[in-house]
Design a protein around this motif. Structure first.
Motif, PDB file in Angstrom:
ATOM      1  N   TYR A  78      -1.853  -2.159  -4.037  1.00 26.76           N
ATOM      2  CA  TYR A  78      -1.464  -3.354  -5.029  1.00 26.76           C
ATOM      3  C   TYR A  78      -1.391  -4.629  -4.478  1.00 26.76           C
ATOM      4  O   TYR A  78      -0.635  -4.666  -3.489  1.00 26.76           O
ATOM      5  CB  TYR A  78      -0.176  -3.060  -5.795  1.00 26.76           C
ATOM      6  CG  TYR A  78       0.352  -3.979  -6.636  1.00 26.76           C
ATOM      7  CD1 TYR A  78      -0.228  -4.074  -7.932  1.00 26.76           C
ATOM      8  CD2 TYR A  78       1.481  -4.608  -6.344  1.00 26.76           C
ATOM      9  CE1 TYR A  78       0.294  -5.319  -8.663  1.00 26.76           C
ATOM     10  CE2 TYR A  78       1.968  -5.822  -6.982  1.00 26.76           C
ATOM     11  CZ  TYR A  78       1.317  -5.922  -8.526  1.00 26.76           C
ATOM     12  OH  TYR A  78       1.815  -6.979  -9.300  1.00 26.76           O
ATOM     13  N   ARG A 137       0.849  -1.209   0.061  1.00 21.08           N
ATOM     14  CA  ARG A 137       0.041  -0.064  -0.124  1.00 21.08           C
ATOM     15  C   ARG A 137       0.847   1.111  -0.003  1.00 21.08           C
ATOM     16  O   ARG A 137       2.103   1.319   0.676  1.00 21.08           O
ATOM     17  CB  ARG A 137      -0.771   0.085   1.181  1.00 21.08           C
ATOM     18  CG  ARG A 137      -1.640   0.911   1.123  1.00 21.08           C
ATOM     19  CD  ARG A 137      -2.768   1.025   2.340  1.00 21.08           C
ATOM     20  NE  ARG A 137      -3.673   2.340   2.462  1.00 21.08           N
ATOM     21  CZ  ARG A 137      -4.377   2.841   3.172  1.00 21.08           C
ATOM     22  NH1 ARG A 137      -4.619   2.147   4.355  1.00 21.08           N
ATOM     23  NH2 ARG A 137      -5.171   3.951   3.194  1.00 21.08           N
ATOM     24  N   HIS A 155       4.456  -0.327  -8.616  1.00 23.73           N
ATOM     25  CA  HIS A 155       4.056  -0.940  -7.525  1.00 23.73           C
ATOM     26  C   HIS A 155       4.608  -2.428  -7.520  1.00 23.73           C
ATOM     27  O   HIS A 155       4.989  -2.959  -6.538  1.00 23.73           O
ATOM     28  CB  HIS A 155       2.515  -0.949  -7.468  1.00 23.73           C
ATOM     29  CG  HIS A 155       1.889   0.355  -6.827  1.00 23.73           C
ATOM     30  ND1 HIS A 155       2.126   1.379  -7.321  1.00 23.73           N
ATOM     31  CD2 HIS A 155       1.684   0.572  -5.435  1.00 23.73           C
ATOM     32  CE1 HIS A 155       1.642   2.541  -6.752  1.00 23.73           C
ATOM     33  NE2 HIS A 155       1.249   1.734  -5.486  1.00 23.73           N
ATOM     34  N   ASP A 158      -7.466   2.367  -6.437  1.00 26.34           N
ATOM     35  CA  ASP A 158      -7.207   3.637  -6.058  1.00 26.34           C
ATOM     36  C   ASP A 158      -7.786   4.017  -4.634  1.00 26.34           C
ATOM     37  O   ASP A 158      -9.167   4.022  -4.756  1.00 26.34           O
ATOM     38  CB  ASP A 158      -7.582   4.678  -7.285  1.00 26.34           C
ATOM     39  CG  ASP A 158      -7.422   6.119  -6.966  1.00 26.34           C
ATOM     40  OD1 ASP A 158      -7.425   6.502  -5.735  1.00 26.34           O
ATOM     41  OD2 ASP A 158      -7.204   6.758  -7.957  1.00 26.34           O
ATOM     42  N   LEU A 200      -2.843   3.601 -16.336  1.00 23.52           N
ATOM     43  CA  LEU A 200      -1.985   3.520 -14.896  1.00 23.52           C
ATOM     44  C   LEU A 200      -1.059   2.596 -15.089  1.00 23.52           C
ATOM     45  O   LEU A 200      -0.330   2.152 -14.054  1.00 23.52           O
ATOM     46  CB  LEU A 200      -3.017   3.032 -14.030  1.00 23.52           C
ATOM     47  CG  LEU A 200      -4.328   3.983 -13.610  1.00 23.52           C
ATOM     48  CD1 LEU A 200      -5.404   3.465 -12.751  1.00 23.52           C
ATOM     49  CD2 LEU A 200      -3.461   5.456 -13.163  1.00 23.52           C
ATOM     50  N   GLU A 243     -12.794  -0.358  -2.436  1.00 23.28           N
ATOM     51  CA  GLU A 243     -12.071  -1.404  -3.231  1.00 23.28           C
ATOM     52  C   GLU A 243     -12.836  -2.165  -4.186  1.00 23.28           C
ATOM     53  O   GLU A 243     -12.818  -3.473  -4.309  1.00 23.28           O
ATOM     54  CB  GLU A 243     -11.210  -2.113  -2.212  1.00 23.28           C
ATOM     55  CG  GLU A 243     -10.227  -1.294  -1.384  1.00 23.28           C
ATOM     56  CD  GLU A 243      -9.518  -2.288  -0.613  1.00 23.28           C
ATOM     57  OE1 GLU A 243      -9.321  -3.444  -0.800  1.00 23.28           O
ATOM     58  OE2 GLU A 243      -8.736  -1.722   0.477  1.00 23.28           O
ATOM     59  N   ARG A 246      -1.485   6.613  -2.146  1.00 19.26           N
ATOM     60  CA  ARG A 246      -2.769   6.588  -3.000  1.00 19.26           C
ATOM     61  C   ARG A 246      -3.260   5.257  -3.580  1.00 19.26           C
ATOM     62  O   ARG A 246      -4.483   4.970  -3.627  1.00 19.26           O
ATOM     63  CB  ARG A 246      -2.570   7.465  -4.286  1.00 19.26           C
ATOM     64  CG  ARG A 246      -3.934   7.434  -5.206  1.00 19.26           C
ATOM     65  CD  ARG A 246      -3.719   8.378  -6.046  1.00 19.26           C
ATOM     66  NE  ARG A 246      -5.133   8.540  -7.116  1.00 19.26           N
ATOM     67  CZ  ARG A 246      -5.246   9.297  -7.929  1.00 19.26           C
ATOM     68  NH1 ARG A 246      -4.217  10.326  -8.253  1.00 19.26           N
ATOM     69  NH2 ARG A 246      -6.333   9.365  -8.451  1.00 19.26           N
ATOM     70  N   TYR A 247      -2.356   4.111  -3.803  1.00 21.44           N
ATOM     71  CA  TYR A 247      -2.625   2.732  -4.309  1.00 21.44           C
ATOM     72  C   TYR A 247      -2.763   1.720  -3.466  1.00 21.44           C
ATOM     73  O   TYR A 247      -1.604   1.685  -2.497  1.00 21.44           O
ATOM     74  CB  TYR A 247      -2.103   2.489  -5.542  1.00 21.44           C
ATOM     75  CG  TYR A 247      -2.520   3.592  -6.623  1.00 21.44           C
ATOM     76  CD1 TYR A 247      -3.607   3.336  -7.265  1.00 21.44           C
ATOM     77  CD2 TYR A 247      -1.513   4.474  -6.946  1.00 21.44           C
ATOM     78  CE1 TYR A 247      -4.006   4.458  -8.364  1.00 21.44           C
ATOM     79  CE2 TYR A 247      -1.780   5.425  -8.068  1.00 21.44           C
ATOM     80  CZ  TYR A 247      -2.958   5.071  -8.871  1.00 21.44           C
ATOM     81  OH  TYR A 247      -3.475   6.357  -9.805  1.00 21.44           O
ATOM     82  N   SER A 251       2.031   3.452 -12.871  1.00 24.25           N
ATOM     83  CA  SER A 251       1.637   3.181 -11.593  1.00 24.25           C
ATOM     84  C   SER A 251       1.799   1.731 -11.231  1.00 24.25           C
ATOM     85  O   SER A 251       2.213   1.344 -10.274  1.00 24.25           O
ATOM     86  CB  SER A 251       0.267   3.848 -11.010  1.00 24.25           C
ATOM     87  OG  SER A 251       0.594   5.032 -11.112  1.00 24.25           O
ATOM     88  N   LEU A 254      -4.854  -3.340  -8.718  1.00 23.11           N
ATOM     89  CA  LEU A 254      -4.495  -1.943  -8.508  1.00 23.11           C
ATOM     90  C   LEU A 254      -5.744  -1.543  -7.980  1.00 23.11           C
ATOM     91  O   LEU A 254      -6.663  -1.327  -8.774  1.00 23.11           O
ATOM     92  CB  LEU A 254      -3.531  -1.552  -9.364  1.00 23.11           C
ATOM     93  CG  LEU A 254      -3.076  -0.017  -9.162  1.00 23.11           C
ATOM     94  CD1 LEU A 254      -1.873  -0.173  -8.079  1.00 23.11           C
ATOM     95  CD2 LEU A 254      -2.216   0.583 -10.469  1.00 23.11           C
TER      96      LEU A 254
END
Length: 70
Positions: A12, A6, A50, A26, A43, A33, A9-10, A46, A24
């Motif tokens: 994973y 974690r 991750h 947000d 994304l 979730e 913001r995200y 990102s 993933l």
């Protein structure tokens, strides 16, 4: 088996032998979730970040999980 990472913001998550294999989320926009963003092309950076962070975390503690997945 699965592992989760974690950031601010995200969130994973990666699983072995399960579908979906990775998620993933947000957590700022989707605190419940409900939407997996792992396949969202916008994304991809990102997601790659991750994956890298999780791989580093796993390697740092000597965890054998996910070596073939990451």
């Amino acid at each position: 088996d699965g592992r989760c990472l974690r950031t601010r913001r995200y969130k994973y998550t990666l699983w072995e032998g399960q579908e979906p294999r990775e998620m993933l989320i947000d957590i700022e926009k989707d605190p419940g979730e409900m939407t997996n963003l792992a396949s969202n092309p916008a994304l991809a950076p990102s997601l790659a970040d991750h994956r890298r962070r999780l791989r580093q975390s796993i390697e740092a503690i000597g965890d054998a999980f996910g070596r073939s997945l990451l």
